[in-house]
Structure formats: structure tokens, C-alpha cells
Design an enzyme around this catalytic site. Structure first.
Site, PDB file in Angstrom:
ATOM      1  N   LYS A  52       1.291  13.359  -3.337  1.00  0.00           N
ATOM      2  CA  LYS A  52      -0.006  13.031  -3.970  1.00  0.00           C
ATOM      3  C   LYS A  52      -0.468  11.733  -3.301  1.00  0.00           C
ATOM      4  CE  LYS A  52      -2.187  10.837  -6.510  1.00  0.00           C
ATOM      5  NZ  LYS A  52      -3.337  10.007  -6.050  1.00  0.00           N
ATOM      6  N   GLY A  96      -5.719  14.237  -5.590  1.00  0.00           N
ATOM      7  CA  GLY A  96      -6.180  14.082  -6.971  1.00  0.00           C
ATOM      8  C   GLY A  96      -6.090  12.646  -7.438  1.00  0.00           C
ATOM      9  N   GLU A 111       8.211   1.064  -4.047  1.00  0.00           N
ATOM     10  CA  GLU A 111       7.780   0.027  -3.097  1.00  0.00           C
ATOM     11  C   GLU A 111       6.529  -0.584  -3.704  1.00  0.00           C
ATOM     12  OE1 GLU A 111       9.225  -0.978  -0.379  1.00  0.00           O
ATOM     13  OE2 GLU A 111      10.716   0.588  -0.078  1.00  0.00           O
ATOM     14  N   CYS A 140       0.964  -5.128   1.788  1.00  0.00           N
ATOM     15  CA  CYS A 140       1.827  -5.589   0.697  1.00  0.00           C
ATOM     16  C   CYS A 140       2.751  -6.716   1.144  1.00  0.00           C
ATOM     17  CB  CYS A 140       2.644  -4.424   0.165  1.00  0.00           C
ATOM     18  SG  CYS A 140       3.435  -3.507   1.486  1.00  0.00           S
ATOM     19  N   GLU A 158      -0.859 -11.097  -6.623  1.00  0.00           N
ATOM     20  CA  GLU A 158      -1.186 -10.412  -5.378  1.00  0.00           C
ATOM     21  C   GLU A 158      -2.694 -10.187  -5.323  1.00  0.00           C
ATOM     22  OE1 GLU A 158      -0.032  -6.246  -4.870  1.00  0.00           O
ATOM     23  OE2 GLU A 158       0.795  -6.846  -2.951  1.00  0.00           O
TER      24      GLU A 158
END
Ligand code: NAD
Length: 462
Positions: free
Chosen positions: A170, A201, A245, A279, A369
Site C-alpha cells: 500500500k 488507497g 522505519e 527522514c 521533525e
């Protein structure tokens, strides 16, 4: 831009169960470039059933044959590199060169590494009077973000297939066209029907249905810590394996003996690359107080050079979020030395390359973040202070250390609570384990450590 109006399930493109669609927008000019089906729990169920049915056959396929399919997949990604890079640029907004070298180049290297690992890995070993087998964990539900759309997919699908698992993917709703291009390559590579399946989706609909599906044995998720927490709770309730992650707030520690100009310039480039949507980006630069003013001037000059060369953020929500963080930085007393909260262009979701000086460790911009082109520069008194600041967030994904002497940098890096550290600008290694300490995640991706996530062991005693 080519868009399929179906889902890739059991080796064919088939219509979705419902009629909902997701419009894909080019973030550089806000134009709709295509639409894909917004799958729901029914599509997820069909895909998981296909993956379950294909599991025994793929798990029993000799590793050398699995390796051959992965090598074919790598070759197809090479052959389609130009087209996929254009797709990434169109739906993510990254500059064409970055799309070619990083967004497509890195996953090609990772796919190739798993073709080799699948062929060479010892899936069976003797331990005393036992034989220990490493067996595939089963059906993998893979949920990926948009920031490196192809890399995040390949970093899960390649090791899963190498291990003998089957997959339902996904992908992120902002970048589904790259995922469709990947599914085409998997098909052409001759991967048997049902081994890899794609359901596009929305996260809370298709993503959640996948995480909750009892036919999924492992949920492998990359994305925000907030969603990761939900997925871990779902998996925990079902006593299901999970790999996460998650977010980061990495420190770039410049020790006094370092080449200051190089460390600052590479540090700024690291944060601005991919418009800060990385990230592992080193969003906190830590500089000794005696070198602070010089470092700030260097960083401001380096950021100013980016000007128009930086791409947009992925969508309007992300742009608003990042601008909000910049406003918060100003409100909490940090000093803007480059960029700012104003949108630099009328069209497209752009944010100016931004640098803050006089940032203190407790400020919001030093803790949370941001996921945009925003660098915070903090001063430290001595090495112990630097270490306290570096380790002083809930995250621990990545980092950097610069010093005149490599051994000095390594000694500092060993004390950092983080999953990977680049020493004096060390290069990306597709075989090095990637993953987080603390709230940056659970498990590792890439190389043999990434393969291990998709294996479970069985021991036979003689
Ligand atoms: P996100 O968490 O919003 O979405 C990630 C994926 O999860 C998407 O596919 C989304 O559709 C899906 N999702 C959303 N809600 C869900 C739910 N309730 N159930 C199941 N799935 C759901 O993250 P994002 O905004 O797409 O990506 C940015 C985040 O990803 C940042 O926090 C970044 O640090 C993190 N990230 C981490 C790594 C890493 O390797 N550690 C790599 C890239 C990005």
C-alpha cells in the site's frame, strides 16, 4: 503520465471493488496529472488472499531462482529509469537530476544487492547437533511513504521476495504512479502471479485494513511516528511481527578540529536535498561556541545559493506545516539567517531554504521533525554538552560527526544514540543496515540485516 485505473493483484490489473479515486497532483504547478483507484478493505482482502495462495510456491522456489527474478527486476528498473524518474519528478516535485541519481539510482543499487544476497545467503546452517533453517515469515503487508517513493518500496519488496515472502504493498497516496510503474516492472520480471500485489488507497482506509488483516504475518511500515505507533498497537494486539522505519531529528556534530567550511556546506546540502523531506536529514547542526558565528555565516551563504534550485514540498498540507514550524521558530526566539515563512512562489508548494541561528535544545524546531528545508544551528560548550544535545530528542535515526581525526569522530559517534552515523561525510552504502534507535523505529532495512527482518528460524535437532 501513465496511470492504471485498476489494482495489480494476482498477476493482473483488475478493477477496484469501489469507485473512489485519488487524484495525483504535480506539486510544482498544482495540476492534476492522473488518478488511481482508492482501494478499500475489499481490495486489501483480495490482494492478501492472492498473496497467501502464492506463498507456498514462492517460499519453495530455490533462492537462485528468486535471485534471478530480482536481477531481472533490477535490469528492468535500469531500462525504465528515465520514465520512472520523470514520474517521480511529476508526482513528488524533485528536480530531474535528483530523481535520476537518487530516487531511481539508489533503488537500482538496492534491488541489485538483494539479487546477490538471495543467491549467496546461507538459508540453512549446522549448529552443534542441529540444523537451523531461515524460513520466510509469510505474507508481508508493506506500507510506504512518498518522500523516496521508489526506494521505500524496493527497500521492503526486494528483501521480502529474496526471503521467499509474498507481499501486498500500500504505497503513499501522493505518489501512487511510481508504485504502479514498479508493479509493471515486477510483472515483466516474471515474478509469479500473487507474489507481489499493489493496492493503492488512503492510509486510514486501505493502509489500516492491511495492518489489521489476519492473513498478514508481518507489517513493514515506513512513515511518521504517529502512524507507526497505531500500527504497532494493531500488530501487538494480534501478536504479529512489525518493522517500523519512523521519523528522525538527526544531529550533525561538528567538532572543533573539523574542516568547518566543508562540514557546514555538506550539512546544508544534506538538509536542503529533496526539499528537506528526508527522514535521516541532519536538521540540527551542532557547532562549538567559539566557531558559532563563522558557521552561521557559512550556512546562511550556502542556503542562499539554493534559491530556485530546490523543488517544492509534496503537497499543500506539508507546505503549510513547514511554514508553521518556521513561524514557531521565530516566535520562540530563534534568529532567521536565511529563508523564512513566506511562500517564495505563487504557484506550487514551495518553501524557501531556511536557516535558524540561536536555536536552543528545548525549542520546538530543535525537537520536532519538520520534514522541510529548515536547518537549526545550535551552539555547544564542550563535547559532553554536544553529546547531551545530540542525544536529547525522542528520535535516533541518523547523524553525522566531523573531526580532524577519524578516530576522534568515531569515538563520539559510538556514544550517539542513533542507528547510523556518517563520519566526515561518509557515503551512502546500500548494504549498511538502516533504522532507528528510540522512537525512530523497530528493525533494520537494507543489506543482510534487512533480509533478516523477513525470515524466521526453525531448528531441527539430531
Ligand atoms: P505517514 O505516516 O502519514 O504515511 C506513511 C504511510 O502510511 C502512507 O502510505 C499512508 O497512506 C499510510 N497511513 C497513514 N495513516 C495510516 C493508518 N492509520 N493505517 C495504516 N497506514 C496509514 O507519513 P508520510 O507523511 O507519508 O511520510 C513522512 C514521514 O515518514 C516522516 O515522519 C518521515 O520521517 C517518515 N519516514 C521515515 C523513514 C525511515 O526510514 N525511518 C523514511 C522515510 C520517511
Amino acid at each position: 503520465m501513465k496511470a492504471h485505473d485498476g489494482m495489480y493483484i494476482d498477476g493482473t490489473w483488475r478493477p477496484a471493488a469501489g469507485r473512489d479515486v485519488i487524484e495525483v497532483v504535480n506539486p510544482a504547478d498544482e495540476q492534476v496529472i492522473g488518478q488511481v483507484p482508492a482501494g478499500d478493505a475489499r481490495d486489501v482482502d483480495t490482494a492478501v488472499r492472492a498473496a497467501r495462495a502464492a506463498l507456498p510456491g514462492w517460499a519453495a522456489t530455490p533462492p537462485a531462482e528468486r535471485a534471478a527474478r530480482l536481477a531481472a527486476l533490477r535490469d528492468l528498473l535500469v531500462a525504465r529509469a528515465g520514465e520512472i524518474a520523470e514520474t517521480v519528478t511529476a508526482e513528488l516535485g524533485s528536480p530531474p537530476k535528483l530523481s535520476q541519481t537518487v530516487h531511481v539510482g539508489a533503488p537500482i543499487a538496492v534491488a541489485g544487492s538483494y539479487a546477490e544476497l538471495a543467491a549467496a545467503h546461507a538459508f540453512e546452517e549446522r549448529v552443534g547437533n542441529s540444523t537451523v533453517y531461515q524460513e520466510p515469515i509469510g505474507v508481508v503487508g508493506a506500507i510506504t511513504p512518498w518522500n523516496y517513493p521508489l526506494h521505500q518500496i524496493v527497500a521492503k519488496v526486494a528483501p521480502a521476495l529474496a526471503a521467499g515472502c509474498t507481499v501486498v504493498l500500500k504505497p503513499a497516496e501522493d505518489t501512487p504512479l511510481t508504485a504502479q510503474a514498479f508493479a509493471e516492472a515486477v510483472h515483466e520480471a516474471g515474478v509469479p502471479a500473487g507474489v507481489f500485489n499493489l493496492v493503492t488507497g488512503l492510509g486510514p482506509v486501505a493502509g489500516q485494513a492491511l495492518a489489521e488483516h489476519p492473513g498478514v504475518d508481518l507489517v513493514s511500515f515506513t512513515g511518521s511516528t504517529a502512524v507507526g505507533r497505531k500500527i504497532a498497537a494493531i500488530a501487538g494486539a494480534a501478536v504479529k511481527k512489525v518493522a517500523l522505519e519512523l521519523g528522525g531529528k538527526s544531529a550533525n556534530v561538528i567538532l572543533p578540529s573539523a574542516d568547518l567550511a566543508r562540514a557546514v556546506n555538506v550539512g546544508v546540502a544534506n538538509v536542503m536535498s529533496n526539499s528537506g523531506q528526508t527522514c535521516s536529514a541532519w536538521t540540527r547542526m551542532l557547532v562549538h561556541r567559539d566557531q558559532y558565528d563563522e558557521a552561521v555565516a557559512l550556512a546562511a551563504a550556502a542556503a542562499a545559493k539554493y534559491g530556485d534550485r530546490i523543488g517544492p514540498l509534496v503537497n499543500a498540507k506539508q507546505q503549510a506545516r513547514v511554514r508553521g514550524y518556521i513561524e514557531k521558530g521565530v516566535a520562540e526566539g530563534a534568529r532567521l539567517v536565511a529563508g523564512g515563512p513566506e511562500a517564495p512562489r505563487e504557484r506550487g508548494y514551495f518553501v524557501s531554504p531556511t536557516v535558524f541561528a540561536d536555536v536552543t535544545p528545548g525549542m520546538t524546531i530543535a525537537q520536532e521533525e519538520i520534514f522541510g528545508p529548515v536547518l537549526s544551528i545550535l551552539a555547544y560548550q564542550d563535547e559532553e554538552d554536544a553529546l547531551r544535545i545530540a542525544n536529547g530528542t525522542v528520535y535516533g535515526l541518523a547523524g553525522a560527526v566531523w573531526a580532524g581525526d577519524e578516530a576522534e569522530a568515531v569515538a563520539f559517534a559510538r556514544r550517539m544514540e542513533t542507528g547510523q552515523v556518517d563520519i566526515n561525510g561518509g557515503r551512502f552504502n546500500p548494504l549498511a543496515p538502516f533504522g532507528g534507535y528510540k522512537q525512530s523505529g523497530v528493525g533494520r532495512e537494507l543489506g543482510v540485516h534487512g533480509l533478516a527482518e523477513y525470515l524466521q528460524t526453525k531448528s531441527l535437532q539430531f
